[in-house]
Write a protein that holds these residues in place. Structure first.
Motif, PDB file in Angstrom:
ATOM      1  N   PHE A 208      42.053  21.279  10.688  1.00  0.00           N
ATOM      2  CA  PHE A 208      42.354  22.246   9.935  1.00  0.00           C
ATOM      3  C   PHE A 208      42.492  22.519   8.274  1.00  0.00           C
ATOM      4  N   TYR A 209      43.800  21.630   8.294  1.00  0.00           N
ATOM      5  CA  TYR A 209      43.816  22.396   6.932  1.00  0.00           C
ATOM      6  C   TYR A 209      43.054  21.504   5.632  1.00  0.00           C
ATOM      7  N   ASP A 210      42.597  19.870   6.568  1.00  0.00           N
ATOM      8  CA  ASP A 210      41.553  19.311   5.015  1.00  0.00           C
ATOM      9  C   ASP A 210      40.424  19.899   5.289  1.00  0.00           C
ATOM     10  N   THR A 211      39.752  21.027   6.347  1.00  0.00           N
ATOM     11  CA  THR A 211      38.739  21.054   6.337  1.00  0.00           C
ATOM     12  C   THR A 211      38.327  22.643   5.366  1.00  0.00           C
ATOM     13  N   ILE A 212      39.762  23.112   5.163  1.00  0.00           N
ATOM     14  CA  ILE A 212      39.852  24.745   4.646  1.00  0.00           C
ATOM     15  C   ILE A 212      39.651  23.694   2.969  1.00  0.00           C
ATOM     16  N   PHE A 239      35.701  29.371  13.065  1.00  0.00           N
ATOM     17  CA  PHE A 239      35.192  29.489  15.084  1.00  0.00           C
ATOM     18  C   PHE A 239      36.338  27.799  14.892  1.00  0.00           C
ATOM     19  N   TRP A 240      35.846  26.817  14.154  1.00  0.00           N
ATOM     20  CA  TRP A 240      36.102  25.625  14.921  1.00  0.00           C
ATOM     21  C   TRP A 240      37.937  25.974  13.945  1.00  0.00           C
ATOM     22  N   LEU A 241      38.018  26.584  12.367  1.00  0.00           N
ATOM     23  CA  LEU A 241      40.227  26.255  12.533  1.00  0.00           C
ATOM     24  C   LEU A 241      40.098  26.974  13.590  1.00  0.00           C
ATOM     25  N   ARG A 242      40.069  28.068  14.068  1.00  0.00           N
ATOM     26  CA  ARG A 242      41.243  28.641  15.020  1.00  0.00           C
ATOM     27  C   ARG A 242      41.180  27.656  16.365  1.00  0.00           C
ATOM     28  N   ASN A 243      40.400  27.070  16.889  1.00  0.00           N
ATOM     29  CA  ASN A 243      40.281  25.792  17.645  1.00  0.00           C
ATOM     30  C   ASN A 243      41.161  25.194  17.393  1.00  0.00           C
ATOM     31  N   PHE A 244      41.603  24.264  16.266  1.00  0.00           N
ATOM     32  CA  PHE A 244      42.418  23.544  15.376  1.00  0.00           C
ATOM     33  C   PHE A 244      43.930  23.939  16.104  1.00  0.00           C
ATOM     34  N   MET A 245      44.002  25.562  15.412  1.00  0.00           N
ATOM     35  CA  MET A 245      44.587  25.906  15.587  1.00  0.00           C
ATOM     36  C   MET A 245      45.694  25.534  16.838  1.00  0.00           C
ATOM     37  N   MET A 246      44.887  26.701  17.838  1.00  0.00           N
ATOM     38  CA  MET A 246      44.908  26.840  19.118  1.00  0.00           C
ATOM     39  C   MET A 246      45.840  25.156  19.800  1.00  0.00           C
ATOM     40  N   ILE A 247      44.811  24.179  19.455  1.00  0.00           N
ATOM     41  CA  ILE A 247      45.162  22.625  20.400  1.00  0.00           C
ATOM     42  C   ILE A 247      46.492  22.491  19.308  1.00  0.00           C
ATOM     43  N   THR A 248      46.400  22.698  18.326  1.00  0.00           N
ATOM     44  CA  THR A 248      47.825  22.508  17.370  1.00  0.00           C
ATOM     45  C   THR A 248      49.270  22.623  17.957  1.00  0.00           C
ATOM     46  N   VAL A 249      48.925  23.895  17.920  1.00  0.00           N
ATOM     47  CA  VAL A 249      50.240  24.538  19.065  1.00  0.00           C
ATOM     48  C   VAL A 249      50.497  23.876  19.859  1.00  0.00           C
ATOM     49  N   VAL A 250      49.329  24.220  20.873  1.00  0.00           N
ATOM     50  CA  VAL A 250      49.590  24.211  22.414  1.00  0.00           C
ATOM     51  C   VAL A 250      49.922  22.395  22.473  1.00  0.00           C
TER      52      VAL A 250
END
Length: 322
Positions: A208-212, A239-250
């Protein structure tokens, strides 16, 4: 690439360092090029390496329902080790990428391509940092020592990942979140599944953060043929960052549940689960502020991930108090 070294920035400062940082203003002048090589003028990287260590330690303490003075040392040792190994890793990265850095506007002012530090001097500095970190590692149990040595593998590979894969950020995640495994093991004496789930959460967070972060160099990277998730995702980055966020939380929630599911302290479980929940909201805020065409905004968002990572650490600490 054989481009000649670039003229350094005024006073040897690095282009993307925080203006007026302590290295440029307070450190003895002779040490400044080496501290810049270690990114001491940009502490965000040390935080991003340290915070998974503290996650792993705090969750391990919650699992065993015990906290000792030695755990205090583990926390401090992780902080010192994160500073040293981030410095050694960045030095290795700059040695490996010196020709690429010379061709990228944001990085050509770094110590090696700008001529402030020789490759030989950088190698000596890298080894010195790694040896001190190894001495600290020796204060842990044997299982943690083994994991610490094994961590050198993803660190060694990472600088070359951008040459052969579109996913160098995944290799950074493997290296930067190793501390979650190591600190857990330093406390418990053995690597267990909750730590692995926490490690996977950290890898998704790094993506997430390193793609930014990588979007700052997307144009230069395209010109010189360097791969990154920023270039791979392009307009689909949100779209990809949102997926990475959800994976992180889950995955962080899964690690907490696995660690605490056999305990009777429901309040501690609820508080600990507040960590990934609040972390997810902070990542959502970053998504709302995202503008891949604004390098300054991208750098601010990247640096805000210190807060992102501190959030679950604080919730874990609160859970230890109940």
């Amino acid at each position: 690439m054989t481009e000649a070294p670039q003229t350094p920035e005024p006073n040897g400062t690095v282009a993307d360092a925080v203006k007026g940082n302590w290295v440029d203003t307070l450190a003895p002048e002779v040490t400044r090029p080496y501290l810049r090589l270690s990114r001491a003028d940009r502490p965000i990287g040390t935080w991003l390496l340290l915070l998974p260590c503290w996650w792993g330690l705090a969750l391990a303490c919650l699992t065993t329902q015990s906290v000792s003075w030695y755990d205090g040392w583990i926390a401090v040792a992780c902080a010192i080790g994160a500073w040293l190994m981030r410095g050694a890793g960045c030095t290795w990265n700059d040695i490996s990428d010196r020709d690429i850095d010379a061709a990228v506007a944001r990085t050509k002012s770094r110590p090696i391509p700008s001529g402030q530090v020789s490759v030989r001097g950088a190698v000596i500095w890298m080894v010195a940092q790694a040896l001190i970190a190894f001495c600290i590692l020796l204060t842990f149990n044997w299982a943690a020592i083994g994991l610490g040595i094994l961590a050198l593998l993803p660190v060694a590979i990472y600088p070359f990942a951008k040459r052969f894969t579109w996913w160098p950020q995944a290799f950074l995640g493997l290296a930067f979140n190793w501390g979650a495994l190591l600190a857990w093991t330093a406390h418990t004496g053995a690597l267990q599944l909750p730590a692995v789930a926490l490690y996977l959460a950290g890898i998704a967070w790094t993506l997430f953060y390193d793609t930014i972060y990588a979007h700052q160099d997307a144009e230069d990277d395209a010109l010189i043929g360097v791969k990154s998730t920023a270039r791979l995702f392009g307009d689909k980055t949100p779209f990809w960052l949102r997926n990475f966020m959800m994976i992180t939380v889950v995955m962080m929630a899964v690690s907490i549940i696995m660690a605490l599911m056999t305990h009777n302290n429901v309040l501690a479980l609820v508080i600990a689960l507040g960590g990934p929940w609040a972390m997810g909201w902070h990542m959502t805020w970053q998504l709302r502020k995202l503008d891949v065409e604004d390098p300054d905004a991208l750098l601010r968002l990247f640096r805000s991930n210190r807060t992102t990572g501190l959030i679950p650490a604080l919730f874990f600490a609160l859970a230890l108090l109940v």
